[in-house]
Design a protein around this motif. Structure first.
Motif, PDB file in Angstrom:
ATOM      1  N   SER A   2      57.515  18.045   3.648  1.00 43.23           N
ATOM      2  CA  SER A   2      57.824  16.786   3.191  1.00 43.23           C
ATOM      3  C   SER A   2      59.369  17.026   2.787  1.00 43.23           C
ATOM      4  O   SER A   2      60.013  15.979   2.389  1.00 43.23           O
ATOM      5  CB  SER A   2      57.362  16.508   1.965  1.00 43.23           C
ATOM      6  OG  SER A   2      57.432  17.307   0.882  1.00 43.23           O
ATOM      7  N   ASP A  44      63.165  16.949   3.262  1.00 43.96           N
ATOM      8  CA  ASP A  44      64.053  16.297   4.463  1.00 43.96           C
ATOM      9  C   ASP A  44      64.660  17.415   5.559  1.00 43.96           C
ATOM     10  O   ASP A  44      64.884  17.034   6.749  1.00 43.96           O
ATOM     11  CB  ASP A  44      65.272  15.531   3.718  1.00 43.96           C
ATOM     12  CG  ASP A  44      64.726  14.205   3.181  1.00 43.96           C
ATOM     13  OD1 ASP A  44      63.536  13.787   3.588  1.00 43.96           O
ATOM     14  OD2 ASP A  44      65.446  13.684   2.331  1.00 43.96           O
ATOM     15  N   THR A  91      62.540  19.170   9.078  1.00 37.37           N
ATOM     16  CA  THR A  91      62.571  18.821  10.470  1.00 37.37           C
ATOM     17  C   THR A  91      63.815  19.374  10.956  1.00 37.37           C
ATOM     18  O   THR A  91      63.575  19.750  12.323  1.00 37.37           O
ATOM     19  CB  THR A  91      62.893  17.176  10.616  1.00 37.37           C
ATOM     20  OG1 THR A  91      61.791  16.482   9.765  1.00 37.37           O
ATOM     21  CG2 THR A  91      62.862  16.753  11.987  1.00 37.37           C
ATOM     22  N   SER A 126      55.585   9.002  10.738  1.00 38.58           N
ATOM     23  CA  SER A 126      56.553   9.906  10.004  1.00 38.58           C
ATOM     24  C   SER A 126      56.422  11.118  10.057  1.00 38.58           C
ATOM     25  O   SER A 126      57.179  11.851  10.010  1.00 38.58           O
ATOM     26  CB  SER A 126      56.350   9.304   8.545  1.00 38.58           C
ATOM     27  OG  SER A 126      57.158   9.954   7.678  1.00 38.58           O
ATOM     28  N   THR A 127      54.920  11.560  10.093  1.00 38.40           N
ATOM     29  CA  THR A 127      54.650  12.964  10.277  1.00 38.40           C
ATOM     30  C   THR A 127      55.039  13.450  11.417  1.00 38.40           C
ATOM     31  O   THR A 127      55.779  14.590  11.439  1.00 38.40           O
ATOM     32  CB  THR A 127      53.187  13.184  10.049  1.00 38.40           C
ATOM     33  OG1 THR A 127      52.454  12.690   8.705  1.00 38.40           O
ATOM     34  CG2 THR A 127      52.696  14.671  10.264  1.00 38.40           C
ATOM     35  N   ARG A 145      58.576  14.639  11.867  1.00 37.46           N
ATOM     36  CA  ARG A 145      58.787  15.866  10.985  1.00 37.46           C
ATOM     37  C   ARG A 145      58.609  17.041  11.525  1.00 37.46           C
ATOM     38  O   ARG A 145      58.866  18.107  11.054  1.00 37.46           O
ATOM     39  CB  ARG A 145      58.277  15.709   9.668  1.00 37.46           C
ATOM     40  CG  ARG A 145      58.828  14.481   8.622  1.00 37.46           C
ATOM     41  CD  ARG A 145      57.906  14.701   7.287  1.00 37.46           C
ATOM     42  NE  ARG A 145      58.459  13.611   6.301  1.00 37.46           N
ATOM     43  CZ  ARG A 145      59.512  13.703   5.623  1.00 37.46           C
ATOM     44  NH1 ARG A 145      60.042  14.995   5.586  1.00 37.46           N
ATOM     45  NH2 ARG A 145      60.050  12.759   4.900  1.00 37.46           N
TER      46      ARG A 145
END
Length: 1060
Positions: free
Chosen positions: A207, A209, A212, A244-245, A248
């Motif tokens: 989670s 930032d 990624t 979103s996952t 990442r």
């Protein structure tokens, strides 16, 4: 010194300071002896970025530059690295020491970070210092060996585990913060450690930032570890199908395996993220397979036309039939995606470009500017039909980056439009970058508006540079601007160098040194003679290698270190072309080394000379202390000889044992050396570490590895692939395990190991998907190419039915087409012919069939051929009947002289082209250096009489290829003076057959040219003169001492003590 200071004095002082960089061990000793206060001051100096300058009356010393040069010197860096580990953490605060380590390591090659270095790293660092030092190691990850990566990982995790709250073996010490600190080193976590990470911690990590960005760089992750991470992320309540996952996941997305009941939208999101998978080290066949599966899901319940724009770079996997089924409207709608995709095959680009331009009668700037990676699919004729203003806009727009991917015919088509006979000036000036090299000498001579500023963004050919430098030298008041323009140095002749004043030459020699890679061996020879004459005391030692071999005797033992450093920074193979002279240079190197390499400092000094170490020194002369650093350097040697390879192999066996005992880290670190081992020795590597073997093979893509190595790769892939016997109805194929697309993709050059029956039994779909890969294999034999040609006929029908994209996709397979089959091809397009002419192994009969086929199918006669047609015909133009060469229009020939001059045609053809060149450039007695360079092999068409009449000063400006093409009976007509003036490069191009026809006097002249003997203005200087030793009366060291030179910081004071 007073007012008599010259550039010679300035150079002498700077040369003295340079010597201080040549004693890094002395620097280490001195720093060990300093007290704490001196050491603190010296170290803090390294952290400063001040641009100090020292003004000694008439001499200005740039201390900031000296500091930068010190930090770029491997030996100085090594001493600073070692002393920082030894003393810094006791004297300065840890953050400052980490900053110093970072500076020093980032200026190194990565060889400092040997596995044992971790024993000297502190284990009680403050948290912020530990994180900063870990960041340095992460930045240097790709420069670090696999063994060192493992050692650094252990050091990092040892500290992280100490700070962990884990109380028993079942709980994981790995927290989210630990994963962030480890960065790329997370790939060294074991499968078991990853599977123990708590869902909460992995959830926190993913989670974050920056997660990624971190996961985008795990280029060397394996499928097993990636699957483990994906499983843990899934266990942390992250929805693995949430957009979103997926965004990442970084490179973990390349190993996504939850495809059951996946909907088309999620498949499209995954495909978009998978663009980055090309950065992975290996496993690309698996990536392609996953993309194909996702592609099938993404187009479910929809047509390919509807989904084309949302398939990302998976569209590269579409077959010809799928691409041909697309509507022009669909391609138009998806152009923003298609134009940005990399990895297109040329045949795919042809199909898609035709679709995109289907409704365009004349191309506009707007349409072409949208094409991006598809630009190479635009036909040469279409470029020629464009409005010149639109074409000019294209060359100034973002799409111009793809011009370098166009064929020579396409590029010439653009040029012919830009440089129209009635108005060349605006068109030429607008041509930028490497494309400018294609502008003909004829057109340059018609263009009056050049200056050094206009040329700064253009790459020049040597003939262009020779013409332009001479032209601009006549009009400029600041000749130094020409030298600083970069590419123009290619045009500086010996006479220009001779004419430079001593002060001008010394003040601007750096311009030559900055552009050393652009200089010819002859120019380097001229520079060496000039420097020897005007300032041998400050002469860069590597230039001695460009002088006759006896001048090396003038290097005293005290100057061996600067000589080796200077020579090690250049590539000896491009500096010295004659094998006998190279032997003399290397004998001097061995003498300087005393036939041994005692420590890693000596390896630092050697630089690129490592690649030329005799086998005896590799075998017995490298100390154990120096071996690890030497091995790091030997990895990058492009072409070791058989004796050197044998010596390296024996050393490796002595150190690591036979390959069956190697670890994964050893195998990775020795990747470039795997080619030295036998098939039997490699078989254990192929069994234990097939992926590492494949990665090593992929890094050799531009070379042709030994057959035994290729067989090991082949067996490794075959043993790990699914063995499904062929169900192909072809006679004799029943039960044969035919090649699969995956196999062919993995094997690359090792595809040359397929048996004929394997290739014959290949399924049609496999051939269609892999034909371009197979056409690029250099090692295929004639029978293998014949088998693949027959497969093409089986799949596509007879050659008369083949379209342009079929022919283009064949690559080397086309060489198997006989003359009758070549005559069946549709060769009406010059682009089709240009793709065939890229092959250089055509027989005269095949070349004639292609040339005649083009004339017949296009309806052109010889006199109709435009410049881009001549360029597109390439080597097949050598098959032209010599009675037809006069029919070629002069207006077309004169703008492609340089291209035709790259062809290795027969003597009679070259002689006829030479006659045509006389119409453009006048009688051979009027030719200049730029004309001779432009003509290339065409100059080999000169007659005996014409050759004898050439000024000896023009001899260095023949291209080496032209020298090789001169018939033996004509070459022997050159005078001894002409041969002596050939220059080192052209002398090295003389063939054995030509040499056999020469007289003893001519052979002596040839040896003079090979040796770099002087053939212009000054007399040869005596060999006893010393190039670098300074007399005590002019010693800059004494002057500097008397002035109390502190060089802005104590570190440099330590280096300013006199050497004598």
């Amino acid at each position: 010194m007073g007012n008599s200071i010259t550039y010679r004095d300035q150079a002498a002082v700077e040369n003295h300071l340079e010597q201080r960089l040549h004693q890094p061990q002395k620097l280490l000793e001195d720093l060990r002896k300093t007290d704490a206060q001196q050491f603190r001051t010296a170290m803090k100096c390294l952290l400063e970025d001040k641009k100090d300058r020292l003004d000694l009356k008439d001499i200005i010393i740039d201390l900031g530059e000296i500091r930068e040069r010190a930090l770029q010197s491997p030996g100085v860096n090594r001493s600073l690295f070692l002393i920082t580990l030894e003393r810094c953490f006791q004297v300065l605060n840890s953050l400052e020491c980490v900053e110093i380590l970072g500076k020093v390591l980032r200026g190194s090659s990565g060889s400092f970070l040997q596995p044992d270095i971790t024993e000297r790293l502190p284990r009680d660092l403050r948290e912020d210092a530990f994180k900063n030092l870990s960041a340095v190691f992460k930045d240097l990850y790709d420069k670090t060996s696999a063994h060192s990566q493992r050692a650094l990982y252990s050091w990092m995790t040892g500290i992280l585990q100490t700070s962990s709250n884990a109380t028993d073996d079942s709980a994981s010490w790995v927290s989210a913060e630990h994963l962030w600190v480890l960065g790329r080193y997370i790939v060294h976590l074991s499968f078991e450690e990853i599977m123990k990470i708590s869902p909460i911690e992995i959830g926190l990590f993913i989670s974050y930032d920056n997660a990624t960005k971190q996961l985008d760089t795990v280029y060397d992750i394996t499928p097993e570890l990636a699957q483990a991470f994906l499983e843990r992320i899934s266990s942390s309540n992250f929805n693995m199908r949430n957009t979103s996952t997926i965004h990442r996941l970084g490179l973990l997305v390349c190993f996504y395996n939850d495809l059951e009941l996946l909907d088309a939208t999620v498949a499209q999101v995954l495909l978009h993220q998978m663009i980055k998978c090309s950065h992975l080290r290996g496993f690309q066949a698996g990536v392609q397979k996953l993309k194909a599966e996702l592609l099938d899901i993404a187009v479910e319940n929809q047509t390919l036309n509807e989904t084309l724009g949302s398939l990302s770079d998976a569209v590269v996997g579409l077959t010809y039939s799928q691409l041909e089924s697309l509507s022009p409207e669909a391609v138009h709608g998806a152009i923003s995606t298609l134009s940005q995709v990399s990895g297109w095959a040329k045949s795919q680009v042809i199909i898609l470009s035709a679709k995109y331009l289907a409704h365009e009668k004349v191309l506009s700037f707007y349409n072409v500017s949208q094409m991006g990676a598809l630009l190479a699919g635009v036909s040469t004729q279409a470029f020629c039909s464009m409005n010149r203003k639109d074409l000019s806009q294209v060359l100034r727009s973002a799409v111009s980056q793809y011009v370098s991917e166009l064929s020579p015919a396409q590029q010439q088509g653009i040029l012919s439009k830009m440089v129209q006979a009635e108005d060349t000036a605006p068109g030429i000036v607008e041509i930028q970058g490497a494309f400018f090299k294609e502008v003909s000498l004829f057109d340059l001579r018609r263009q009056p508006g050049f200056n050094s500023t206009v040329l700064k963004d253009k790459e020049l050919g040597r003939s262009q540079a020779l013409f332009l430098y001479e032209l601009l030298l006549k009009t400029t008041r600041r000749p130094e601007e020409l030298l600083s323009a970069g590419q123009l140095v290619k045009g500086v002749t010996c006479s220009h160098i001779d004419a430079m004043s001593t002060d001008f030459f010394l003040a601007h020699f750096q311009d030559f040194q900055n552009n050393f890679a652009l200089l010819s061996p002859y120019q380097v020879n001229c520079l060496a003679w000039k420097y020897w004459e005007v300032s041998r005391l400050s002469m860069p030692p590597f230039l001695l290698a460009a002088l006759p071999a006896r001048y090396l005797a003038s290097v005293p033992a005290s100057q061996c270190v600067p000589f080796l450093i200077s020579l090690g920074k250049s590539w000896l193979d491009s500096l010295v072309l004659d094998s006998h002279k190279k032997t003399s240079v290397l004998r001097k190197v061995q003498q300087c080394l005393d036939d041994s390499i005692a420590d890693e400092y000596t390896v630092d000094i050697m630089g690129n000379l490592l690649c030329h170490l005799p086998a005896a020194i590799i075998d017995r002369g490298i100390s154990p202390r120096a071996w690890a650093t030497a091995l790091h350097g030997l990895r990058d040697c492009p072409d070791l000889n058989p004796e050197q390879k044998a010596a390296v192999r024996l050393k490796l066996l002595g150190q690591y044992g036979f390959p069956q005992h190697w670890t994964a880290e050893t195998t990775k670190d020795l990747g470039p050396f795997l080619v030295l081992f036998s098939g039997d020795e490699l078989s254990s590597i192929a069994t234990k570490f097939p992926d590492i073997l494949l990665q090593a093979a992929s890094k050799m893509a531009m070379t042709l590895p030994p057959k035994e190595f290729l067989w090991a790769v082949f067996e490794s892939v075959r043993n790990s692939s699914e063995k499904i016997p062929s169900s192909d109805p072809i006679l004799g194929c029943h039960g044969v395990v035919a090649p699969s697309s995956d196999d062919i993709f993995k094997l690359a050059e090792a595809n040359a190991c397929w048996a004929l029956e394997d290739l014959r039994c290949m399924e049609e779909d496999t051939f269609i998907r892999t034909v371009e890969l197979l056409g690029a294999v250099q090692g295929f034999s004639r029978p293998q190419l014949m088998t693949l040609k027959e497969k093409a006929i089986q799949v596509w029908d007879m050659p008369s039915y083949w379209r342009e994209h079929h022919i283009v996709s064949l690559g080397r397979i086309a060489l198997a087409l006989n003359e009758s089959e070549l005559e069946q091809l549709d060769l009406s397009s010059i682009d089709t012919v240009a793709s065939l002419s890229r092959q250089t192994e055509w027989t005269p009969g095949q070349a004639e069939s292609i040339l005649q086929g083009y004339l017949d199918d296009s309806g052109y006669s010889i006199q109709d051929l435009r410049s881009f047609h001549l360029v597109g015909l390439g080597a097949t133009l050598c098959a032209i009947n010599i009675t037809e060469i006069p029919l070629i229009k002069i207006s077309e020939f004169r703008v492609v002289v340089a291209r035709i001059g790259t062809l290795l045609c027969g003597t009679h053809v070259l002689a006829e082209f030479k006659r045509k060149a006389e119409v453009v450039f006048g009688d051979p007695t009027e030719w200049t250096s730029s004309v001779l360079q432009e003509l290339g092999t065409i100059a080999a068409g000169l007659t005996k009489a014409e050759l004898r009449m050439l000024d000896k000063d023009l001899m260095p400006y023949f291209q080496p290829s032209a020298i090789k093409c001169l018939p033996d009976e004509i070459f022997k007509e050159l005078s001894a003076e002409q041969i002596a003036s050939l220059g080192p490069e052209n002398a090295a191009a003389v063939t054995h057959a030509q040499r056999r026809r020469l007289s003893p006097l001519q052979l002596q002249s040839l040896q003079q040219a090979l040796d770099g003997a002087k053939t212009h203005s000054w007399q040869d200087a005596p060999a006893s003169a010393s190039p670098t030793r300074t007399s005590s009366s002019r010693s800059p060291a004494g002057a500097l001492q008397s002035l109390g030179l502190w060089l802005g910081c104590p570190l440099l004071v330590l280096m300013a003590k006199p050497l004598w």
